[in-house]
Design an enzyme around this catalytic site. Structure first.
Site, PDB file in Angstrom:
ATOM      1  N   ASN A   9      44.598  55.991  -5.180  1.00 62.42           N
ATOM      2  CA  ASN A   9      45.033  54.957  -4.240  1.00 62.42           C
ATOM      3  C   ASN A   9      43.781  54.174  -3.857  1.00 62.42           C
ATOM      4  O   ASN A   9      42.980  54.637  -3.051  1.00 62.42           O
ATOM      5  CB  ASN A   9      45.674  55.632  -3.012  1.00 62.42           C
ATOM      6  CG  ASN A   9      45.992  54.642  -1.910  1.00 62.42           C
ATOM      7  OD1 ASN A   9      45.945  53.422  -2.120  1.00 62.42           O
ATOM      8  ND2 ASN A   9      46.325  55.154  -0.732  1.00 62.42           N
ATOM      9  N   TRP A  10      43.650  53.011  -4.478  1.00 57.65           N
ATOM     10  CA  TRP A  10      42.411  52.237  -4.264  1.00 57.65           C
ATOM     11  C   TRP A  10      42.351  51.613  -2.877  1.00 57.65           C
ATOM     12  O   TRP A  10      41.303  51.143  -2.450  1.00 57.65           O
ATOM     13  CB  TRP A  10      42.298  51.122  -5.310  1.00 57.65           C
ATOM     14  CG  TRP A  10      42.021  51.590  -6.704  1.00 57.65           C
ATOM     15  CD1 TRP A  10      41.946  52.884  -7.153  1.00 57.65           C
ATOM     16  CD2 TRP A  10      41.757  50.760  -7.852  1.00 57.65           C
ATOM     17  NE1 TRP A  10      41.673  52.908  -8.498  1.00 57.65           N
ATOM     18  CE2 TRP A  10      41.548  51.618  -8.950  1.00 57.65           C
ATOM     19  CE3 TRP A  10      41.695  49.380  -8.060  1.00 57.65           C
ATOM     20  CZ2 TRP A  10      41.269  51.134 -10.240  1.00 57.65           C
ATOM     21  CZ3 TRP A  10      41.418  48.892  -9.332  1.00 57.65           C
ATOM     22  CH2 TRP A  10      41.202  49.760 -10.409  1.00 57.65           C
ATOM     23  N   LYS A  11      43.474  51.534  -2.190  1.00 57.41           N
ATOM     24  CA  LYS A  11      43.536  50.878  -0.880  1.00 57.41           C
ATOM     25  C   LYS A  11      42.996  49.450  -0.985  1.00 57.41           C
ATOM     26  O   LYS A  11      43.183  48.798  -2.020  1.00 57.41           O
ATOM     27  CB  LYS A  11      42.802  51.712   0.173  1.00 57.41           C
ATOM     28  CG  LYS A  11      43.302  53.161   0.196  1.00 57.41           C
ATOM     29  CD  LYS A  11      42.811  53.956   1.362  1.00 57.41           C
ATOM     30  CE  LYS A  11      43.369  55.377   1.264  1.00 57.41           C
ATOM     31  NZ  LYS A  11      43.016  56.189   2.409  1.00 57.41           N
ATOM     32  N   HIS A  95      52.718  55.143   3.357  1.00 55.39           N
ATOM     33  CA  HIS A  95      51.380  55.690   3.572  1.00 55.39           C
ATOM     34  C   HIS A  95      51.073  55.661   5.072  1.00 55.39           C
ATOM     35  O   HIS A  95      51.479  54.733   5.776  1.00 55.39           O
ATOM     36  CB  HIS A  95      50.351  54.861   2.795  1.00 55.39           C
ATOM     37  CG  HIS A  95      49.007  55.511   2.788  1.00 55.39           C
ATOM     38  ND1 HIS A  95      48.148  55.420   3.856  1.00 55.39           N
ATOM     39  CD2 HIS A  95      48.399  56.296   1.876  1.00 55.39           C
ATOM     40  CE1 HIS A  95      47.052  56.125   3.586  1.00 55.39           C
ATOM     41  NE2 HIS A  95      47.180  56.660   2.383  1.00 55.39           N
ATOM     42  N   GLU A  97      48.565  54.850   6.674  1.00 53.39           N
ATOM     43  CA  GLU A  97      47.895  53.626   7.139  1.00 53.39           C
ATOM     44  C   GLU A  97      48.915  52.518   7.376  1.00 53.39           C
ATOM     45  O   GLU A  97      48.776  51.730   8.310  1.00 53.39           O
ATOM     46  CB  GLU A  97      46.807  53.217   6.136  1.00 53.39           C
ATOM     47  CG  GLU A  97      45.609  54.165   6.243  1.00 53.39           C
ATOM     48  CD  GLU A  97      44.798  54.335   4.962  1.00 53.39           C
ATOM     49  OE1 GLU A  97      44.951  53.531   4.028  1.00 53.39           O
ATOM     50  OE2 GLU A  97      44.008  55.312   4.923  1.00 53.39           O
ATOM     51  N   GLU A 167      50.268  64.048   3.227  1.00 54.51           N
ATOM     52  CA  GLU A 167      48.931  63.563   3.555  1.00 54.51           C
ATOM     53  C   GLU A 167      48.688  63.716   5.052  1.00 54.51           C
ATOM     54  O   GLU A 167      49.059  62.833   5.843  1.00 54.51           O
ATOM     55  CB  GLU A 167      48.794  62.085   3.184  1.00 54.51           C
ATOM     56  CG  GLU A 167      48.913  61.820   1.702  1.00 54.51           C
ATOM     57  CD  GLU A 167      48.153  60.570   1.288  1.00 54.51           C
ATOM     58  OE1 GLU A 167      47.379  60.657   0.333  1.00 54.51           O
ATOM     59  OE2 GLU A 167      48.307  59.524   1.938  1.00 54.51           O
ATOM     60  N   GLY A 173      40.345  60.253   4.463  1.00 51.96           N
ATOM     61  CA  GLY A 173      39.098  59.500   4.583  1.00 51.96           C
ATOM     62  C   GLY A 173      38.127  60.097   5.585  1.00 51.96           C
ATOM     63  O   GLY A 173      37.161  59.456   5.976  1.00 51.96           O
ATOM     64  N   SER A 212      41.171  63.538   1.440  1.00 53.68           N
ATOM     65  CA  SER A 212      39.837  63.993   1.050  1.00 53.68           C
ATOM     66  C   SER A 212      39.838  64.936  -0.158  1.00 53.68           C
ATOM     67  O   SER A 212      39.063  65.888  -0.215  1.00 53.68           O
ATOM     68  CB  SER A 212      39.121  64.630   2.246  1.00 53.68           C
ATOM     69  OG  SER A 212      39.008  63.684   3.306  1.00 53.68           O
ATOM     70  N   GLY A 233      42.310  58.944  -2.464  1.00 58.75           N
ATOM     71  CA  GLY A 233      41.814  57.663  -1.981  1.00 58.75           C
ATOM     72  C   GLY A 233      40.372  57.427  -2.417  1.00 58.75           C
ATOM     73  O   GLY A 233      40.106  57.024  -3.557  1.00 58.75           O
ATOM     74  N   GLY A 234      39.437  57.693  -1.520  1.00 61.93           N
ATOM     75  CA  GLY A 234      38.029  57.381  -1.757  1.00 61.93           C
ATOM     76  C   GLY A 234      37.502  57.848  -3.107  1.00 61.93           C
ATOM     77  O   GLY A 234      36.811  57.091  -3.812  1.00 61.93           O
TER      78      GLY A 234
HETATM   79  P1  PGA Z   1      41.280  59.927   0.899  1.00 60.23           P
HETATM   80  O1  PGA Z   1      42.652  59.106   1.025  1.00 60.23           O
HETATM   81  O2  PGA Z   1      41.327  60.661  -0.417  1.00 60.23           O
HETATM   82  O3  PGA Z   1      40.197  58.876   0.940  1.00 60.23           O
HETATM   83  O4  PGA Z   1      41.222  60.869   2.053  1.00 60.23           O
HETATM   84  C1  PGA Z   1      43.868  59.632   0.555  1.00 60.23           C
HETATM   85  C2  PGA Z   1      44.986  58.657   0.800  1.00 60.23           C
HETATM   86  O5  PGA Z   1      44.989  58.031   1.872  1.00 60.23           O
HETATM   87  O6  PGA Z   1      45.882  58.454  -0.047  1.00 60.23           O
END
Ligand code: PGA
Length: 249
Positions: A9-11, A95, A97, A167, A173, A212, A233-234
């Site tokens: 997930n590149w966000k 998600h 966010e 999640e 993150g 994470s 994500g990251g």
């Molecule tokens: P993260 O994000 O791996 O940076 O914690 C995961 C996500 O939000 O899908």
């Protein structure tokens, strides 16, 4: 046996140049594996580029969100059918966010999931509790409610073909990963909730863990019986990390 997934997930990250560099490495180092799917969910303006770079490679692609509306006067929205035209296989919905920063309710998420399914895409439906909710002992109540909103709107049949992602918001993150046991406990609970709706289906539905995930912790998470891969994500922006996570699957 359930299919397994590693989904990036590149966000809100990337550029034409950075994407090309990252995907060149992934294209070389990610090899196909039976019953395992690798995918990247990228910002919509990059989907055409990503399609061009990944076509014919064992890496699928998808969107990070889709409109609750089918089409019309909704400036700025992106329809699920548009993602399908760009050969997306997946679209993330709900998600944390989106829920926290853009005010998406359980009902809006359920509407989006319906649009994504109607367009022929696989929704990656996210659920998860905040730190305050966990500390108050409400984790199961929260993720249970998020799940029930989907069947309440669309019926049990809507679960077919969905990929779920647990999640925990406090692990996204932050570098704080849920321990494999903490994650497994919630995954098991979710599978139990799904089994109340359709036991046969529940055994087949993939539930990914996100929060994470890194190359260093992926193997122990993926070893848990109800964890069917990761939503990353990251670490999905760092080629070595993402390849390492895929190798752990
Ligand atoms: P993260 O994000 O791996 O940076 O914690 C995961 C996500 O939000 O899908």
């Amino acid at each position: 046996m359930r299919n397994k997934f590693v989904v990036g997930n590149w966000k809100l990250n990337g550029s034409l140049r950075a994407n090309a560099e990252l995907l060149a490495v992934l294209g070389q180092r990610i090899a196909a594996k039976d019953a395992k799917t690798c995918a990247v969910c990228v910002p919509a303006p990059y989907l055409a580029q990503v399609r061009e770079l990944l076509v014919g490679k064992p890496i699928a692609w998808g969107g990070q969100d889709a409109s609750r509306y089918e089409k019309g006067a909704y400036t700025g929205e992106i329809a699920a059918a548009m993602l399908a035209e760009l050969d997306c296989r997946f679209c993330i919905v709900g998600h944390s966010e989106r829920r926290a920063l853009f005010g998406e309710s359980d009902e809006v998420v359920a509407e989006k999931l319906g649009r994504v399914k109607s367009a022929g895409l696989v929704p990656i439906a996210c659920v998860g509790e905040t730190l305050a909710e966990r500390e108050a002992g409400h984790t199961e109540q929260v993720v249970g409610r998020q799940l029930e909103a989907i069947t309440a709107m669309h019926g049990a049949e809507a679960l077919r073909g969905v990929v779920f992602a647990y999640e925990p918001v406090w692990a996204i993150g932050t570098g704080k990963t849920a321990s494999p046991e903490q994650a497994q406990a919630v995954h098991r609970f979710l599978r139990g909730k799904l089994a109340e709706v359709d036991a046969g289906l529940a055994a087949q539905l993939p539930i990914l863990y996100g929060g994470s995930v890194k190359a260093a912790n992926a193997a122990e998470l993926f070893a848990m019986p109800d964890i069917d891969g990761g939503l990353v994500g990251g670490a999905s922006l760092v080629a070595d990390e993402f390849v390492g996570i895929w190798s752990a699957l």
